[in-house]
Design a protein around this motif. Structure first.
Motif, PDB file in Angstrom:
ATOM      1  N   GLN A   1     -13.296 -40.406 -10.067  1.00  0.00           N
ATOM      2  CA  GLN A   1     -12.134 -41.164 -10.512  1.00  0.00           C
ATOM      3  C   GLN A   1     -10.847 -40.336 -10.539  1.00  0.00           C
ATOM      4  OE1 GLN A   1     -12.712 -43.215 -14.194  1.00  0.00           O
ATOM      5  NE2 GLN A   1     -10.800 -44.331 -14.029  1.00  0.00           N
ATOM      6  N   HIS A   2     -10.941 -39.065 -10.884  1.00  0.00           N
ATOM      7  CA  HIS A   2      -9.737 -38.272 -11.140  1.00  0.00           C
ATOM      8  C   HIS A   2      -9.628 -36.984 -10.323  1.00  0.00           C
ATOM      9  CE1 HIS A   2      -8.889 -40.904 -14.508  1.00  0.00           C
ATOM     10  NE2 HIS A   2     -10.140 -40.741 -14.892  1.00  0.00           N
ATOM     11  N   GLY A   3     -10.493 -36.805  -9.342  1.00  0.00           N
ATOM     12  CA  GLY A   3     -10.500 -35.565  -8.578  1.00  0.00           C
ATOM     13  C   GLY A   3      -9.146 -35.164  -8.011  1.00  0.00           C
ATOM     14  N   PRO A   4      -8.440 -36.068  -7.306  1.00  0.00           N
ATOM     15  CA  PRO A   4      -7.135 -35.685  -6.765  1.00  0.00           C
ATOM     16  C   PRO A   4      -6.111 -35.309  -7.847  1.00  0.00           C
ATOM     17  CG  PRO A   4      -7.985 -37.557  -5.572  1.00  0.00           C
ATOM     18  CD  PRO A   4      -8.900 -37.347  -6.769  1.00  0.00           C
ATOM     19  N   LEU A   5      -6.149 -35.967  -8.968  1.00  0.00           N
ATOM     20  CA  LEU A   5      -5.239 -35.610 -10.061  1.00  0.00           C
ATOM     21  C   LEU A   5      -5.580 -34.232 -10.620  1.00  0.00           C
ATOM     22  CD1 LEU A   5      -2.993 -36.231 -12.072  1.00  0.00           C
ATOM     23  CD2 LEU A   5      -4.674 -37.471 -13.438  1.00  0.00           C
ATOM     24  N   ILE A   6      -6.852 -33.952 -10.727  1.00  0.00           N
ATOM     25  CA  ILE A   6      -7.283 -32.634 -11.229  1.00  0.00           C
ATOM     26  C   ILE A   6      -6.826 -31.540 -10.267  1.00  0.00           C
ATOM     27  CG2 ILE A   6      -9.295 -31.176 -11.709  1.00  0.00           C
ATOM     28  CD1 ILE A   6     -10.708 -33.839 -12.654  1.00  0.00           C
ATOM     29  N   THR A   7      -7.036 -31.749  -8.963  1.00  0.00           N
ATOM     30  CA  THR A   7      -6.643 -30.706  -8.013  1.00  0.00           C
ATOM     31  C   THR A   7      -5.124 -30.617  -7.876  1.00  0.00           C
ATOM     32  OG1 THR A   7      -6.995 -32.202  -6.126  1.00  0.00           O
ATOM     33  CG2 THR A   7      -8.811 -30.735  -6.737  1.00  0.00           C
ATOM     34  N   GLU A   8      -4.420 -31.728  -7.996  1.00  0.00           N
ATOM     35  CA  GLU A   8      -2.949 -31.688  -7.973  1.00  0.00           C
ATOM     36  C   GLU A   8      -2.427 -30.822  -9.116  1.00  0.00           C
ATOM     37  OE1 GLU A   8       0.854 -34.671  -8.673  1.00  0.00           O
ATOM     38  OE2 GLU A   8      -1.098 -35.537  -8.192  1.00  0.00           O
ATOM     39  N   THR A   9      -3.005 -31.012 -10.286  1.00  0.00           N
ATOM     40  CA  THR A   9      -2.594 -30.226 -11.451  1.00  0.00           C
ATOM     41  C   THR A   9      -2.940 -28.758 -11.255  1.00  0.00           C
ATOM     42  OG1 THR A   9      -2.902 -32.156 -12.858  1.00  0.00           O
ATOM     43  CG2 THR A   9      -2.842 -30.017 -13.958  1.00  0.00           C
ATOM     44  N   MET A  10      -4.104 -28.483 -10.682  1.00  0.00           N
ATOM     45  CA  MET A  10      -4.510 -27.105 -10.436  1.00  0.00           C
ATOM     46  C   MET A  10      -3.543 -26.419  -9.468  1.00  0.00           C
ATOM     47  SD  MET A  10      -6.414 -24.705  -8.245  1.00  0.00           S
ATOM     48  CE  MET A  10      -6.471 -25.817  -6.910  1.00  0.00           C
ATOM     49  N   TYR A  11      -3.188 -27.108  -8.383  1.00  0.00           N
ATOM     50  CA  TYR A  11      -2.263 -26.510  -7.416  1.00  0.00           C
ATOM     51  C   TYR A  11      -0.874 -26.310  -8.034  1.00  0.00           C
ATOM     52  CZ  TYR A  11      -5.363 -26.628  -3.386  1.00  0.00           C
ATOM     53  OH  TYR A  11      -6.395 -26.390  -2.513  1.00  0.00           O
ATOM     54  N   ARG A  12      -0.419 -27.261  -8.822  1.00  0.00           N
ATOM     55  CA  ARG A  12       0.878 -27.114  -9.481  1.00  0.00           C
ATOM     56  C   ARG A  12       0.883 -25.846 -10.334  1.00  0.00           C
ATOM     57  NH1 ARG A  12       2.071 -30.188 -13.958  1.00  0.00           N
ATOM     58  NH2 ARG A  12       0.482 -31.638 -13.290  1.00  0.00           N
ATOM     59  N   HIS A  13      -0.182 -25.625 -11.044  1.00  0.00           N
ATOM     60  CA  HIS A  13      -0.314 -24.424 -11.870  1.00  0.00           C
ATOM     61  C   HIS A  13      -0.415 -23.180 -10.993  1.00  0.00           C
ATOM     62  CE1 HIS A  13      -1.391 -22.229 -15.529  1.00  0.00           C
ATOM     63  NE2 HIS A  13      -2.298 -21.613 -14.796  1.00  0.00           N
ATOM     64  N   LEU A  14      -1.200 -23.228  -9.957  1.00  0.00           N
ATOM     65  CA  LEU A  14      -1.403 -22.094  -9.061  1.00  0.00           C
ATOM     66  C   LEU A  14      -0.088 -21.663  -8.414  1.00  0.00           C
ATOM     67  CD1 LEU A  14      -3.716 -20.363  -7.727  1.00  0.00           C
ATOM     68  CD2 LEU A  14      -3.683 -22.065  -5.890  1.00  0.00           C
ATOM     69  N   PHE A  15       0.723 -22.636  -8.033  1.00  0.00           N
ATOM     70  CA  PHE A  15       1.952 -22.329  -7.313  1.00  0.00           C
ATOM     71  C   PHE A  15       3.083 -21.847  -8.210  1.00  0.00           C
ATOM     72  CE2 PHE A  15       0.517 -25.435  -3.818  1.00  0.00           C
ATOM     73  CZ  PHE A  15      -0.326 -24.466  -3.307  1.00  0.00           C
ATOM     74  N   ARG A  16       2.816 -21.663  -9.474  1.00  0.00           N
ATOM     75  CA  ARG A  16       3.801 -21.000 -10.332  1.00  0.00           C
ATOM     76  C   ARG A  16       4.011 -19.565  -9.884  1.00  0.00           C
ATOM     77  NH1 ARG A  16       1.590 -23.029 -16.200  1.00  0.00           N
ATOM     78  NH2 ARG A  16       2.220 -25.193 -15.942  1.00  0.00           N
ATOM     79  N   ASP A  17       3.021 -19.021  -9.183  1.00  0.00           N
ATOM     80  CA  ASP A  17       3.111 -17.672  -8.646  1.00  0.00           C
ATOM     81  C   ASP A  17       3.563 -17.785  -7.188  1.00  0.00           C
ATOM     82  OD1 ASP A  17       2.615 -15.190  -7.402  1.00  0.00           O
ATOM     83  OD2 ASP A  17       0.948 -14.757  -8.751  1.00  0.00           O
ATOM     84  N   ALA A  18       4.805 -17.393  -6.922  1.00  0.00           N
ATOM     85  CA  ALA A  18       5.373 -17.503  -5.583  1.00  0.00           C
ATOM     86  C   ALA A  18       4.588 -16.712  -4.560  1.00  0.00           C
ATOM     87  CB  ALA A  18       6.829 -17.043  -5.596  1.00  0.00           C
TER      88      ALA A  18
END
Length: 118
Positions: free
Chosen positions: A18-35
């Protein structure tokens, strides 16, 4: 892998469906805080959502096949080769993906109560 771990992974399947894409979207958003890490990724794929969908599908496949890991061999090999090709080290990913309370879902989305168990 312990029977308890297998049970836990299998229990995540409904939330991942149900929520896999939302979970991974949030993970990538967090990951990309590091340029330094963000530049390793194809940002066009990020904007289109193809990478987060691919990861969501891979994690779901893993959860569904936790008792038949050889079924995932080719997919895992492809992911590993991409990471090796970019010289991505486990500590780079692990240091950027830990959950923090301030990590809120994108506007208009909420996390299901079951996500608290991840």
């Amino acid at each position: 892998m312990s029977p308890q771990t297998i049970t836990i992974v299998k229990a995540t399947v409904p939330a991942l469906e149900q929520h896999g894409p939302l979970i991974t979207e949030t993970m990538y958003r967090h990951l990309f805080r590091d340029a330094h890490i963000a530049v390793l990724f194809n940002q066009a794929n990020q904007k289109k959502g193809t990478q987060r969908l691919a990861l969501a599908h891979a994690v779901l496949a893993y959860a569904r096949n936790i008792e038949n890991l050889p079924a995932l061999g080719a997919a895992v090999e492809r992911i590993a080769q991409k990471h090796i090709g970019y010289a991505i080290m486990p500590e780079q990913v692990l240091s950027q993906t830990s959950w923090r309370a301030e990590d809120n879902p994108p506007a208009g989305h909420t996390y299901p109560a079951s996500a608290a168990n991840f």
